[in-house]
Design a protein around this motif. Structure first.
Motif, mmCIF file in Angstrom:
data_model
loop_
_atom_site.group_PDB
_atom_site.id
_atom_site.type_symbol
_atom_site.label_atom_id
_atom_site.label_comp_id
_atom_site.label_asym_id
_atom_site.label_seq_id
_atom_site.Cartn_x
_atom_site.Cartn_y
_atom_site.Cartn_z
ATOM 1 N N GLY A 482 1.244 -1.436 -0.370
ATOM 2 C CA GLY A 482 -0.218 -0.028 -0.244
ATOM 3 C C GLY A 482 0.843 1.283 0.182
ATOM 4 O O GLY A 482 0.207 2.860 -0.447
ATOM 5 N N ASP A 483 1.915 1.548 0.221
ATOM 6 C CA ASP A 483 2.835 2.704 0.617
ATOM 7 C C ASP A 483 3.161 2.784 -1.310
ATOM 8 O O ASP A 483 3.294 2.618 -1.940
ATOM 9 C CB ASP A 483 4.463 2.132 0.279
ATOM 10 N N THR A 484 3.227 4.245 -1.415
ATOM 11 C CA THR A 484 3.896 5.152 -2.509
ATOM 12 C C THR A 484 5.268 5.709 -2.081
ATOM 13 O O THR A 484 5.082 6.484 -1.278
ATOM 14 C CB THR A 484 2.401 6.663 -2.651
ATOM 15 N N VAL A 485 5.645 5.840 -3.238
ATOM 16 C CA VAL A 485 6.992 6.088 -2.767
ATOM 17 C C VAL A 485 7.659 6.469 -3.921
ATOM 18 O O VAL A 485 7.107 6.809 -5.182
ATOM 19 C CB VAL A 485 8.356 4.498 -2.689
ATOM 20 N N ARG A 486 8.609 8.182 -3.404
ATOM 21 C CA ARG A 486 9.205 8.953 -4.570
ATOM 22 C C ARG A 486 10.716 7.859 -4.507
ATOM 23 O O ARG A 486 11.178 8.319 -4.021
ATOM 24 C CB ARG A 486 8.795 10.316 -3.785
ATOM 25 N N LEU A 487 10.733 8.215 -6.006
ATOM 26 C CA LEU A 487 12.035 7.728 -6.377
ATOM 27 C C LEU A 487 12.976 8.256 -7.300
ATOM 28 O O LEU A 487 11.965 8.968 -8.005
ATOM 29 C CB LEU A 487 12.129 6.362 -6.905
ATOM 30 N N THR A 488 13.869 9.613 -6.643
ATOM 31 C CA THR A 488 14.861 10.540 -7.560
ATOM 32 C C THR A 488 16.199 9.783 -7.379
ATOM 33 O O THR A 488 16.738 8.950 -6.399
ATOM 34 C CB THR A 488 14.866 11.608 -6.290
ATOM 35 N N VAL A 489 16.225 10.226 -9.007
ATOM 36 C CA VAL A 489 17.702 9.330 -9.322
ATOM 37 C C VAL A 489 18.586 10.512 -9.644
ATOM 38 O O VAL A 489 18.201 11.602 -10.307
ATOM 39 C CB VAL A 489 17.839 8.348 -10.056
ATOM 40 N N GLN A 490 19.977 9.896 -10.026
ATOM 41 C CA GLN A 490 21.178 10.795 -10.346
ATOM 42 C C GLN A 490 21.595 9.576 -11.813
ATOM 43 O O GLN A 490 22.298 8.979 -10.927
ATOM 44 C CB GLN A 490 22.162 11.384 -9.668
ATOM 45 N N VAL A 491 21.519 10.766 -13.840
ATOM 46 C CA VAL A 491 21.993 9.379 -14.185
ATOM 47 C C VAL A 491 22.898 10.476 -14.374
ATOM 48 O O VAL A 491 23.737 11.757 -14.469
ATOM 49 C CB VAL A 491 21.224 9.510 -15.416
ATOM 50 N N GLN A 492 24.714 9.369 -14.706
ATOM 51 C CA GLN A 492 25.720 9.775 -15.094
ATOM 52 C C GLN A 492 26.090 9.396 -16.164
ATOM 53 O O GLN A 492 25.710 7.627 -17.014
ATOM 54 C CB GLN A 492 26.518 9.266 -14.735
ATOM 55 N N SER A 493 27.147 10.378 -17.614
ATOM 56 C CA SER A 493 27.501 9.677 -18.594
ATOM 57 C C SER A 493 28.988 9.039 -18.396
ATOM 58 O O SER A 493 29.517 10.034 -17.501
ATOM 59 C CB SER A 493 27.216 11.185 -19.711
ATOM 60 N N LEU A 494 28.706 8.075 -18.544
ATOM 61 C CA LEU A 494 30.666 7.084 -18.344
ATOM 62 C C LEU A 494 31.673 7.129 -19.392
ATOM 63 O O LEU A 494 32.818 7.628 -19.066
ATOM 64 C CB LEU A 494 29.983 5.793 -17.701
ATOM 65 N N LEU A 495 31.086 7.268 -20.495
ATOM 66 C CA LEU A 495 31.527 7.434 -21.378
ATOM 67 C C LEU A 495 31.879 8.445 -22.492
ATOM 68 O O LEU A 495 31.929 9.887 -21.533
ATOM 69 C CB LEU A 495 32.208 6.402 -22.929
ATOM 70 N N ASN A 496 31.777 8.191 -23.478
ATOM 71 C CA ASN A 496 31.627 9.528 -24.705
ATOM 72 C C ASN A 496 30.381 10.002 -24.636
ATOM 73 O O ASN A 496 29.135 9.811 -23.872
ATOM 74 C CB ASN A 496 30.948 9.156 -26.256
#
Length: 954
Positions: A482-496
């Protein structure tokens, strides 16, 4: 697994080393990795400065010194005093100087050590040292039909395109690959001279380079703490030589084989002991390798289960602080499972394939494998003699060093790459395995494909985006139905650089739904970050989620020029325990009968605390028995392990619409009978229900636990005993506690004997004749009950069935480490019948407050929560009702009354009188009481009868 993620993992499979014969997953789930007796690791809580140097004040604090003295433990020894601090601005690093090792008597249960050290407030965690096993298979050239055509041939060099790769780079002696394993045969013709030598510390009996290791000229034996990393002829001793040959055997020497790393050196790190005082030192070897110049480290060992924050800290230090690539074997069980250390953050996890690129026989697979390499019919150096080779070894142990060597070549080719980028380059240059028909069922579970070193060294146009950080709101390690969860992410470009990137989040679990699933990412240059802070993903947990569900989430990346990729993460749903937090007393209740913590995994649970203070309960839980041979529980046993008699049928959950408390929880478990003889379990199904209150004030310091027991056997259980075992540890001196019994309230309680600051206890509210047995856990060996030398079924039954004769423990001048069992005796329970047993768990600052809370709990339970049973009440009378003074009480036929008590609205006793053996009636004088509703209790040996009475003005 790579790149770093804050994975929310619950250990679903607890297993021992997979170099043993293949076992079923069900058997693995009942095992945990072996631990080193009498040793634990701890991490200090507070840094003294922004640079993160641990404060020695915590180590000298009075609570910690008392705890160490009580446990008979040594002073904490800094485990990694020379560890490198995180670089300025390095948010994901770790300070290993805050990690210490503590030794304690091997006979003291680890649960007790953990509880008492955590109570000092000095440590973030207290963990055992797991003894991980080498992933080894014996040399058997005829064990696989593919082997005959490949005997004495390094087919794998062609499969992974090593010959073409060596046109780009053959490595050099500056690239050092650590081999953390069983030790080496240094004189082997294909390994001689390939070890990295430390010329700054020649063998002269002096620590010339001042690194804390004397004469570590060619590696180190971390297990025995000496400078000889030569393998000894013990079980599995040849494993390290086999692994080292794959990675770094001499090439172009006209003999034997060619190591994948060609000119790269190896650093021998022996981590399995050859002396009685030695112990497995795999994680110590990771720190050593990181601190002694290894660019890459290979780990061909591990276990299913036993996830450890200490172990993760070690890996984070090596990868983030020290920029060392870590490669680990993914396991040798033909199953989708988590394997450690391969499944930790910052680790490249390697699965195995056969000669024809099909998934290897008995090789593990999962969404968290990074890539695959050949693992069958591997020809490599052998320990047997200086020109010995073995052509029949198999397993992910030998796939991993191929990838480790490839990582070394990539590091030399792209010296500017950090560890995340090396892993990305290896992942993005593999050959797909999923076009092979037999591999299609493992799609996305063998990594990006099979290792191709030539592409890894040649291609400079690769792209990879990864989620490198996740933040959940609410910030928990698990989520409830029954939980509602907010998910914040960090995305990184590793190569080009990547343009036009979109990240889509989907759930692979039917019990988890994703809303707002798309994150359009701005253009990212190399190593740039972007976050969806303004528009987070939303996760909705199904109300029907079963217990201990591990949901897999998939991030799907789509960018310019056809770039596509996937990344996976696990989160735990409905973990099998809930914590009631309504009032001043917080209590975790598990789905299988434990209180505070799940006994088989103390990380599941938040303990029992009073007014948000430190944990008070070491271990607790329900015990049900019919004899000394039929006892059911989830508590320590005579062998120091945990009995696992109870199994969850319906996970405990917080009720969405509680009726009688501010918070309520309910669940169902049972001790299903065995098919073998003799039967050693009681044979009951248990429905548990718990109540907690925020208001009124008088109910804030107790929680009521109900257990409805149903006989699931074909026979009458006669008698049946049910009780709660509670091992309290109250500050300021957990080893100086005392336990006592209050007969009137059927209450067992504990406090610190010399300087009582808190009281904690359990009162029997319903169920039958009480039993109470207080014990000194460290009593002499010939005592009737002594917990420290094991807790046998006979001792559990003795504590449950001997009435209330053993009413006190720890009542000496200094007190003791005490525990007790409070139970009820049910004379008989017919097949299919049920009976209710109820307790109140209480805590207070004074004894008077505790006694008042106990009375209040009894009043609430008898007068409000439970209706009076007609069969018992039809035969006893209170009259007149209402009354202005006199009240007449008539006892029911056959009821053995002992006393009658009158309680006011907050549970205080305002009138009471005893009852003689043959008395059938009594007169109570209520004159002088304030008008209002009162509770009258008729207390007997087997039951308590309750009625309300209204007192009016005279």
């Amino acid at each position: 697994m790579f790149p770093p993620l804050r994975l929310l993992l619950l250990v679903l499979f607890l297993g021992s080393g997979l170099w043993l014969p293949l076992a079923s997953l069900a058997q693995q789930a009942r095992r945990t990795p072996a631990t080193l007796p009498g040793v634990c690791v701890v991490r200090l809580k507070a840094p003294a400065s922004a640079r993160g140097i641990a404060s020695t004040d915590l180590l000298q604090s009075s609570p910690l010194q008392k705890a160490l003295q009580q446990l008979g433990a040594t002073q904490p020894r800094q485990k990694y005093p020379k560890a490198l601090l995180p670089r300025a601005g390095q948010a994901r690093g770790v300070d290993l100087r805050q990690i210490y090792q503590v030794r304690y008597p091997a006979g003291v249960p680890f649960e007790k050590v953990r509880q008492q050290l955590l109570q000092t407030g000095a440590f973030e965690y207290v963990e055992p040292l797991y003894q991980r096993q080498p992933l080894y298979q014996p040399n058997d050239p005829f064990a696989d039909s593919t082997r005959a055509s490949n005997t004495a041939r390094q087919y794998y060099l062609k499969n992974i395109r090593a010959y073409r790769a060596w046109d780009f780079s053959k490595g050099d002696s500056t690239i050092v690959i650590g081999i953390s394993d069983t030790g080496m045969r240094f004189t082997h013709q294909d390994l001689k001279g390939k070890e990295k030598r430390n010329y700054a510390d020649p063998i002269d009996g002096i620590d010339n380079d001042n690194d804390g290791y004397i004469d570590n000229f060619r590696g180190w034996d971390l297990a025995d703490n000496d400078n000889d990393a030569t393998a000894d002829k013990l079980p599995g001793y040849g494993h390290g030589t086999l692994v080292a040959g794959v990675a770094t055997a001499n090439s172009d020497n006209g003999r034997g084989i060619a190591g994948v790393g060609f000119n790269c050196k190896y650093l021998p790190l022996k981590v399995y002991p050859s002396t009685p005082t030695g112990y497995f030192a795999g994680f110590e070897s990771i720190v050593y390798a990181a601190d002694h110049g290894c660019q890459v480290l290979n780990l061909s060992w591990g276990d299913v289960g036993g996830r450890s924050q200490y172990e993760q800290d070690i890996i984070t230090y090596a990868a983030v602080n020290r920029n060392m690539v870590i490669v680990a074997a993914a396991g040798n069980t033909n199953a989708d499972l988590d394997f450690y250390p391969a499944s930790y953050d910052h680790v490249i996890s390697v699965a195995g394939s056969d000669v024809n690129d099909r998934k290897g026989k008995n090789i593990s697979f999962s969404h968290f494998v990074d890539l695959t390499a050949p693992s069958e019919a591997i020809l490599t150096t052998s320990f047997d003699h200086d020109s010995a080779y073995s052509s029949g070894v198999w397993g992910s142990s030998f796939a991993a060093p191929m990838v480790a060597a490839a990582a070394g070549l990539v590091r030399l080719r792209f010296p500017e790459y950090n560890v995340e980028q090396v892993a990305a380059q290896l992942r993005q240059t593999t050959d797909s395995l999923y076009t092979i028909t037999s591999n299609t069922i493992y799609r996305h579970k063998l990594g990006t494909g099979r290792l191709n070193i030539a592409r890894a060294l040649a291609l400079t146009d690769r792209r990879e985006a990864r989620v490198v950080r996740e933040d959940y709101l609410p910030a928990r390690s698990y989520f409830q139905p029954g939980d509602t969860v907010r998910l914040t992410v960090q995305v990184q470009s590793l190569l080009n650089p990547i343009h036009g990137l979109t990240v889509s989040l989907t759930s692979l679990s039917p019990y988890l739904t994703v809303r707002n699933p798309t994150f359009p990412v701005p253009s990212l240059t190399t190593l740039a970050l972007a976050s969806n802070t303004e528009n987070p993903f939303e996760l909705i947990v199904s109300p029907e989620t079963p217990m201990a569900t591990t949901a897999v989430l998939r991030y799907h990346f789509v960018g310019d020029n056809g770039y596509q990729d996937d990344q996976y993460v696990k989160i735990v749903l409905n973990p099998g325990y809930v914590t009631l937090t309504a009032g001043d007393l917080d209590l975790s209740l598990t789905s299988q009968g434990n209180i505070g913590y799940e006994a088989t995994n103390p990380s599941l649970g938040e303990g029992v605390t009073y007014r948000s203070n430190l944990p008070m309960l070491s271990i607790g839980g329900l015990v049900v028995a019919t004899s000394s041979r039929r006892v059911s529980d989830r508590l320590p046993n005579a062998q120091g392990k945990i009995d696992t008699d109870f199994t969850s049928l319906s996970a405990v959950q917080l009720l969405k619409a509680p009726r009688r408390g501010t918070e309520e929880a309910a669940g169902l478990f049972a001790d299903t009978l065995q098919n073998t003889r003799p039967i050693t379990r009681a044979g009951v199904r248990v429905r548990q229900h718990a109540y907690a209150w925020a208001e009124p004030t008088e109910r804030r310091n107790f929680i009521v636990l109900e257990y409805r027991l149903t006989n699931i056997t074909p026979d009458t259980l006669k008698p049946l005993h049910a009780g709660l075992y509670m091992d309290w540890d109250l500050l300021p001196n957990p080893a100086g506690n005392e336990a006592a019994w209050d007969e009137e309230r059927r209450l067992g309680y504990v406090t610190e004997r010399k300087n009582p600051k808190h009281y904690a206890g359990v009162a029997l509210l319903r169920g039958g004749a009480p039993s109470f047995y207080a014990a000194d856990n460290a009593a002499p060996a010939d005592s009737a009950v002594r917990i420290y030398n094991g807790f046998s079924d006979a001792e559990k039954f003795r504590m449950l069935s001997t009435g209330t004769r053993n009413r006190a423990a720890g009542q000496t001048a200094t007190g003791a480490d005490v525990s007790y069992m409070l139970g009820a005796k049910i004379p008989q329970l017919a097949p299919g019948d049920s009976v209710m047993v109820a307790f109140a768990v209480l805590a207070a600052g004074t004894l008077d407050s505790l006694l008042t809370a106990s009375t209040t709990a009894q009043t609430w339970y008898d007068g409000i929560a439970l209706p009076v049973r007609p069969a018992q009440t039809a035969q006893w009378q209170l009259y007149p009702n209402p009354t202005s003074g006199l009240l007449y009480v008539l006892v029911p036929a056959g009821f053995a009354a002992e006393r009658v008590i009158v309680l006011d609205g907050v549970g205080r006793t305002v009138r009471q009188q005893s009852w003689s053996a043959h008395q059938t009636s009594a007169t109570l004088q209520l004159q002088g009481l304030k008008p209002g509703v009162y509770i009258v209790q008729l207390q007997g040996k087997e039951a308590v009868l309750t009625r309300k009475v209204l007192v009016t003005h005279p």
